[in-house]
Motif scaffolding. Structure first.
Motif, mmCIF file in Angstrom:
data_model
loop_
_atom_site.group_PDB
_atom_site.id
_atom_site.type_symbol
_atom_site.label_atom_id
_atom_site.label_comp_id
_atom_site.label_asym_id
_atom_site.label_seq_id
_atom_site.Cartn_x
_atom_site.Cartn_y
_atom_site.Cartn_z
ATOM 1 N N ALA A 2 53.738 -42.585 5.109
ATOM 2 C CA ALA A 2 54.741 -41.281 4.640
ATOM 3 C C ALA A 2 55.857 -41.578 4.094
ATOM 4 C CB ALA A 2 54.187 -39.864 5.750
ATOM 5 N N ARG A 3 55.970 -41.083 2.987
ATOM 6 C CA ARG A 3 57.853 -41.210 2.789
ATOM 7 C C ARG A 3 58.602 -40.166 3.459
ATOM 8 N NH1 ARG A 3 59.751 -40.170 -3.702
ATOM 9 N NH2 ARG A 3 61.779 -40.160 -2.840
ATOM 10 N N ALA A 4 58.415 -39.070 4.318
ATOM 11 C CA ALA A 4 58.948 -38.556 4.538
ATOM 12 C C ALA A 4 58.258 -37.635 6.172
ATOM 13 C CB ALA A 4 60.095 -37.541 3.838
ATOM 14 N N GLU A 229 58.765 -46.769 6.388
ATOM 15 C CA GLU A 229 58.707 -45.599 6.481
ATOM 16 C C GLU A 229 60.156 -44.851 6.359
ATOM 17 O OE1 GLU A 229 55.794 -43.812 9.407
ATOM 18 O OE2 GLU A 229 54.672 -45.841 9.441
ATOM 19 N N GLY A 230 60.023 -43.172 5.927
ATOM 20 C CA GLY A 230 61.195 -42.790 5.226
ATOM 21 C C GLY A 230 61.085 -41.836 6.857
ATOM 22 N N GLY A 231 62.252 -41.234 6.877
ATOM 23 C CA GLY A 231 63.156 -40.711 7.538
ATOM 24 C C GLY A 231 62.014 -39.526 8.600
ATOM 25 N N VAL A 232 62.118 -39.609 9.740
ATOM 26 C CA VAL A 232 61.247 -38.385 10.541
ATOM 27 C C VAL A 232 62.693 -36.922 10.223
ATOM 28 C CG1 VAL A 232 60.567 -37.591 12.783
ATOM 29 C CG2 VAL A 232 60.494 -40.023 11.230
ATOM 30 N N MET A 258 58.667 -28.359 1.134
ATOM 31 C CA MET A 258 58.299 -29.200 2.266
ATOM 32 C C MET A 258 57.008 -30.290 1.650
ATOM 33 S SD MET A 258 60.752 -29.560 5.503
ATOM 34 C CE MET A 258 60.681 -28.420 6.515
ATOM 35 N N ALA A 259 55.534 -29.211 1.959
ATOM 36 C CA ALA A 259 54.385 -29.329 1.585
ATOM 37 C C ALA A 259 54.730 -29.961 0.184
ATOM 38 C CB ALA A 259 53.970 -28.394 1.911
ATOM 39 N N GLY A 263 53.298 -37.274 -0.310
ATOM 40 C CA GLY A 263 54.343 -38.232 0.317
ATOM 41 C C GLY A 263 54.948 -37.477 1.868
ATOM 42 N N VAL A 264 54.710 -36.686 1.780
ATOM 43 C CA VAL A 264 54.901 -35.571 3.121
ATOM 44 C C VAL A 264 53.636 -35.865 4.227
ATOM 45 C CG1 VAL A 264 56.610 -33.803 3.629
ATOM 46 C CG2 VAL A 264 56.884 -35.178 1.835
#
Ligand SMILES: [Zn+2]
Length: 273
Positions: A2-4, A229-232, A258-259, A263-264
């Motif tokens: 996941a990017r985020a 991985e990206g942020g949470v 967001m969706a 990559g989210v």
């Protein structure tokens, strides 16, 4: 990869915060705010999550489970995660002893087990604070994670046995085996959108826009440090706050924003841990 990652979290307090004496607590009218959350507010984000097919983590006080079983069963039936949020929603620092805090945590686990059939993996402190005993109590009961701290912004970290006397330098200490998935007062509907004391709530559109801009910043600029991985992004909602119109529509627009980005992923906090 996941990017985020987005964790939608719901603090399903219902009446429980309004049992305690305080600025506004312990009155029938305050409890009516909690009843709204249980009877009207909670199904709104619940239905929205179902329609958009996104998971959520609901931190539910045992008092809510035992007082309003039906909306809690709906959350479980929808496949969401249930986390611990105290039994009585007493801020940990207000207990007179470790035993009293421990008894409330144990009772909260019993309520969750009666609802889901298994103990919770995660704990979110009522009031987002710990007593001197909280970490050791969480270890004693085998919690895998907490979602109450703020030492990072978009990145899980390890809880430690910190050393913090007032007359000595602060020491972070060693990890205690519990992951912290951090929250933020910036991404909590309560401070901004709930009337409290003599503080009016903020402009709703500005709050949702602020949440969207934080997400965009994380998505575009934050690389994360865990396995590349990206942020949470943890968002905290209260049914008695975000369940009120027209906020469910604004929440839908935020989730859709967001969706729509590549990559989210939406995940429960337990899945992130
Ligand atoms: Zn709460």
């Amino acid at each position: 990869m996941a990017r985020a990652t987005v964790c939608l979290t719901v603090d399903f307090d219902a009446v429980s915060p309004w049992l305690h004496a305080g600025e506004f607590g312990d009155s029938p009218v305050q409890r009516s705010r909690g009843r709204f959350g249980a009877e009207v507010g909670a199904p709104r984000p619940g239905d929205l999550f179902d329609r958009l097919d996104v998971p959520a983590t609901w931190f539910v006080p045992g008092h809510t489970i035992d007082s309003f079983p039906e909306p809690c069963e709906r959350v479980v039936d929808a496949g969401h995660e249930i986390g611990h949020h105290g039994w009585s929603h007493t801020p940990p620092g207000e207990y007179e002893s470790r035993e009293a805090e421990r008894a409330d945590v144990a009772r909260g686990i019993e309520s969750i087990e009666s609802l889901t059939g298994s103990p919770p993996a995660g704990y979110r402190s009522p009031s987002w604070d710990f007593s001197p005993y909280t970490v050791s109590i969480l270890r004693e009961f085998g919690f895998e994670y907490s979602s109450s701290g703020m030492a990072r912004e978009f990145e899980p970290y390890e809880l430690t046995d910190e050393h913090a006397p007032v007359d000595e330098p602060y020491e972070v200490g060693e990890p205690v085996g519990i992951t912290e998935v951090p929250v933020s007062w910036q991404r909590d509907d309560y401070p901004a959108l709930a009337f409290s004391g003599n503080r009016a709530f903020a402009d709703e559109a500005a709050v949702f826009d602020h949440w969207r801009r934080q997400f965009d910043w994380m998505y575009e600029q934050y690389e994360g440090t865990r396995s590349g991985e990206g942020g949470v992004y943890v968002l905290t909602l209260h049914p008695q706050v975000s369940g009120r119109s027209p906020r469910p529509s604004m929440l839908r627009e935020l989730i859709e924003h967001m969706a729509a980005k590549p990559g989210v992923e939406f995940a429960t906090v337990g899945e992130v841990v």
